[in-house]
Design a protein around this motif. Structure first.
Motif, PDB file in Angstrom:
ATOM      1  N   GLY A   4       0.785  -1.223   0.000  1.00 19.05           N
ATOM      2  CA  GLY A   4       0.000   0.000   0.000  1.00 19.05           C
ATOM      3  C   GLY A   4       0.821   1.278   0.000  1.00 19.05           C
ATOM      4  N   GLU A   5       2.107   1.154  -0.244  1.00 18.85           N
ATOM      5  CA  GLU A   5       2.949   2.360  -0.284  1.00 18.85           C
ATOM      6  C   GLU A   5       2.544   3.233  -1.465  1.00 18.85           C
ATOM      7  N   ASN A   6       2.552   4.525  -1.258  1.00 14.82           N
ATOM      8  CA  ASN A   6       2.180   5.481  -2.286  1.00 14.82           C
ATOM      9  C   ASN A   6       3.211   5.429  -3.420  1.00 14.82           C
ATOM     10  N   PRO A   7       2.767   5.177  -4.669  1.00 19.69           N
ATOM     11  CA  PRO A   7       3.700   5.086  -5.792  1.00 19.69           C
ATOM     12  C   PRO A   7       4.515   6.362  -6.024  1.00 19.69           C
ATOM     13  N   VAL A   8       3.951   7.514  -5.692  1.00 19.32           N
ATOM     14  CA  VAL A   8       4.688   8.775  -5.855  1.00 19.32           C
ATOM     15  C   VAL A   8       5.893   8.794  -4.915  1.00 19.32           C
ATOM     16  N   ASN A   9       5.693   8.340  -3.688  1.00 15.68           N
ATOM     17  CA  ASN A   9       6.806   8.285  -2.732  1.00 15.68           C
ATOM     18  C   ASN A   9       7.876   7.305  -3.190  1.00 15.68           C
ATOM     19  N   VAL A  10       7.455   6.138  -3.640  1.00 17.80           N
ATOM     20  CA  VAL A  10       8.406   5.127  -4.114  1.00 17.80           C
ATOM     21  C   VAL A  10       9.191   5.677  -5.303  1.00 17.80           C
ATOM     22  N   SER A  11       8.491   6.318  -6.231  1.00 23.03           N
ATOM     23  CA  SER A  11       9.126   6.898  -7.407  1.00 23.03           C
ATOM     24  C   SER A  11      10.186   7.920  -7.020  1.00 23.03           C
ATOM     25  N   SER A  12       9.850   8.780  -6.087  1.00 26.75           N
ATOM     26  CA  SER A  12      10.782   9.802  -5.623  1.00 26.75           C
ATOM     27  C   SER A  12      12.011   9.173  -4.979  1.00 26.75           C
ATOM     28  N   LEU A  13      11.799   8.180  -4.126  1.00 23.56           N
ATOM     29  CA  LEU A  13      12.918   7.516  -3.449  1.00 23.56           C
ATOM     30  C   LEU A  13      13.839   6.797  -4.426  1.00 23.56           C
ATOM     31  N   LEU A  14      13.267   6.282  -5.517  1.00 29.50           N
ATOM     32  CA  LEU A  14      14.065   5.569  -6.512  1.00 29.50           C
ATOM     33  C   LEU A  14      14.706   6.507  -7.530  1.00 29.50           C
ATOM     34  N   GLY A  15      14.331   7.781  -7.487  1.00 33.04           N
ATOM     35  CA  GLY A  15      14.909   8.746  -8.397  1.00 33.04           C
ATOM     36  C   GLY A  15      14.303   8.740  -9.785  1.00 33.04           C
ATOM     37  N   HIS A  16      13.120   8.177  -9.919  1.00 32.54           N
ATOM     38  CA  HIS A  16      12.456   8.170 -11.213  1.00 32.54           C
ATOM     39  C   HIS A  16      11.839   9.532 -11.486  1.00 32.54           C
ATOM     40  N   ALA A  17      11.978  10.008 -12.708  1.00 32.36           N
ATOM     41  CA  ALA A  17      11.420  11.310 -13.085  1.00 32.36           C
ATOM     42  C   ALA A  17       9.898  11.254 -13.172  1.00 32.36           C
ATOM     43  N   LYS A  18       9.377  10.094 -13.502  1.00 36.29           N
ATOM     44  CA  LYS A  18       7.929   9.933 -13.654  1.00 36.29           C
ATOM     45  C   LYS A  18       7.448   8.752 -12.818  1.00 36.29           C
ATOM     46  N   THR A  19       6.314   8.946 -12.170  1.00 36.58           N
ATOM     47  CA  THR A  19       5.711   7.860 -11.394  1.00 36.58           C
ATOM     48  C   THR A  19       5.328   6.699 -12.305  1.00 36.58           C
ATOM     49  N   SER A  20       4.985   7.011 -13.547  1.00 33.54           N
ATOM     50  CA  SER A  20       4.604   5.951 -14.492  1.00 33.54           C
ATOM     51  C   SER A  20       5.751   4.961 -14.713  1.00 33.54           C
ATOM     52  N   THR A  21       6.989   5.447 -14.637  1.00 29.22           N
ATOM     53  CA  THR A  21       8.144   4.548 -14.769  1.00 29.22           C
ATOM     54  C   THR A  21       8.154   3.541 -13.632  1.00 29.22           C
ATOM     55  N   THR A  22       7.953   4.027 -12.427  1.00 28.32           N
ATOM     56  CA  THR A  22       7.920   3.158 -11.249  1.00 28.32           C
ATOM     57  C   THR A  22       6.800   2.136 -11.371  1.00 28.32           C
ATOM     58  N   LEU A  23       5.630   2.605 -11.780  1.00 32.76           N
ATOM     59  CA  LEU A  23       4.488   1.697 -11.902  1.00 32.76           C
ATOM     60  C   LEU A  23       4.711   0.673 -13.011  1.00 32.76           C
ATOM     61  N   ASP A  24       5.330   1.095 -14.114  1.00 27.61           N
ATOM     62  CA  ASP A  24       5.618   0.155 -15.205  1.00 27.61           C
ATOM     63  C   ASP A  24       6.566  -0.951 -14.754  1.00 27.61           C
ATOM     64  N   ILE A  25       7.530  -0.592 -13.913  1.00 33.21           N
ATOM     65  CA  ILE A  25       8.539  -1.565 -13.479  1.00 33.21           C
ATOM     66  C   ILE A  25       8.050  -2.414 -12.306  1.00 33.21           C
ATOM     67  N   TYR A  26       7.465  -1.762 -11.305  1.00 30.19           N
ATOM     68  CA  TYR A  26       7.171  -2.452 -10.046  1.00 30.19           C
ATOM     69  C   TYR A  26       5.691  -2.712  -9.785  1.00 30.19           C
ATOM     70  N   GLY A  27       4.833  -2.062 -10.535  1.00 32.72           N
ATOM     71  CA  GLY A  27       3.399  -2.239 -10.306  1.00 32.72           C
ATOM     72  C   GLY A  27       2.884  -3.473 -11.024  1.00 32.72           C
ATOM     73  N   HIS A  28       2.032  -4.202 -10.361  1.00 37.79           N
ATOM     74  CA  HIS A  28       1.378  -5.344 -10.988  1.00 37.79           C
ATOM     75  C   HIS A  28       0.055  -5.598 -10.275  1.00 37.79           C
ATOM     76  N   SER A  29      -0.796  -6.287 -10.946  1.00 32.87           N
ATOM     77  CA  SER A  29      -2.119  -6.582 -10.409  1.00 32.87           C
ATOM     78  C   SER A  29      -2.108  -7.965  -9.780  1.00 32.87           C
ATOM     79  N   SER A  30      -2.803  -8.098  -8.674  1.00 34.25           N
ATOM     80  CA  SER A  30      -2.915  -9.413  -8.033  1.00 34.25           C
ATOM     81  C   SER A  30      -4.375  -9.669  -7.689  1.00 34.25           C
ATOM     82  N   LEU A  31      -4.709 -10.914  -7.539  1.00 33.06           N
ATOM     83  CA  LEU A  31      -6.068 -11.291  -7.179  1.00 33.06           C
ATOM     84  C   LEU A  31      -6.455 -10.674  -5.839  1.00 33.06           C
ATOM     85  N   GLU A  32      -5.556 -10.734  -4.882  1.00 31.66           N
ATOM     86  CA  GLU A  32      -5.826 -10.161  -3.559  1.00 31.66           C
ATOM     87  C   GLU A  32      -6.014  -8.644  -3.646  1.00 31.66           C
ATOM     88  N   GLY A  33      -5.179  -7.989  -4.432  1.00 38.10           N
ATOM     89  CA  GLY A  33      -5.292  -6.547  -4.604  1.00 38.10           C
ATOM     90  C   GLY A  33      -6.604  -6.142  -5.246  1.00 38.10           C
TER      91      GLY A  33
END
Length: 75
Positions: A4-33
């Motif tokens: 449940g971590e905010n993707p904007v925070n994760v993106s900033s910590l990883l140094g990504h210029a765009k949150t979409s980059t973080t979501l493309d790399i680390y975001g995925h859908s799960s049945l539980e989610g």
């Protein structure tokens, strides 16, 4: 982000210029989610749909939406 971590925070910590980059790399859908999202959405709609809170058309729409969400089959 599964916890449940905010993707904007994760993106900033990883140094990504765009949150979409973080979501493309680390975001995925799960049945539980998906199940949690359906439950949260249904609960929020039910909370808004209090007597006298909406007009008749909105009330009817919300009723149908809750029925639909509660019957979603998550694949």
């Amino acid at each position: 982000m599964d916890d449940g971590e905010n993707p904007v925070n994760v993106s900033s910590l990883l140094g990504h210029a765009k949150t979409s980059t973080t979501l493309d790399i680390y975001g995925h859908s799960s049945l539980e989610g998906k199940a949690k999202a359906v439950s949260r959405l249904s609960n929020k709609i039910k909370a808004v749909k209090q007597p006298g809170h909406c007009d008749i058309l909105v009330d009817k729409f919300l009723n149908e939406l809750v029925i639909f969400i509660d019957n979603v089959h998550i694949i």
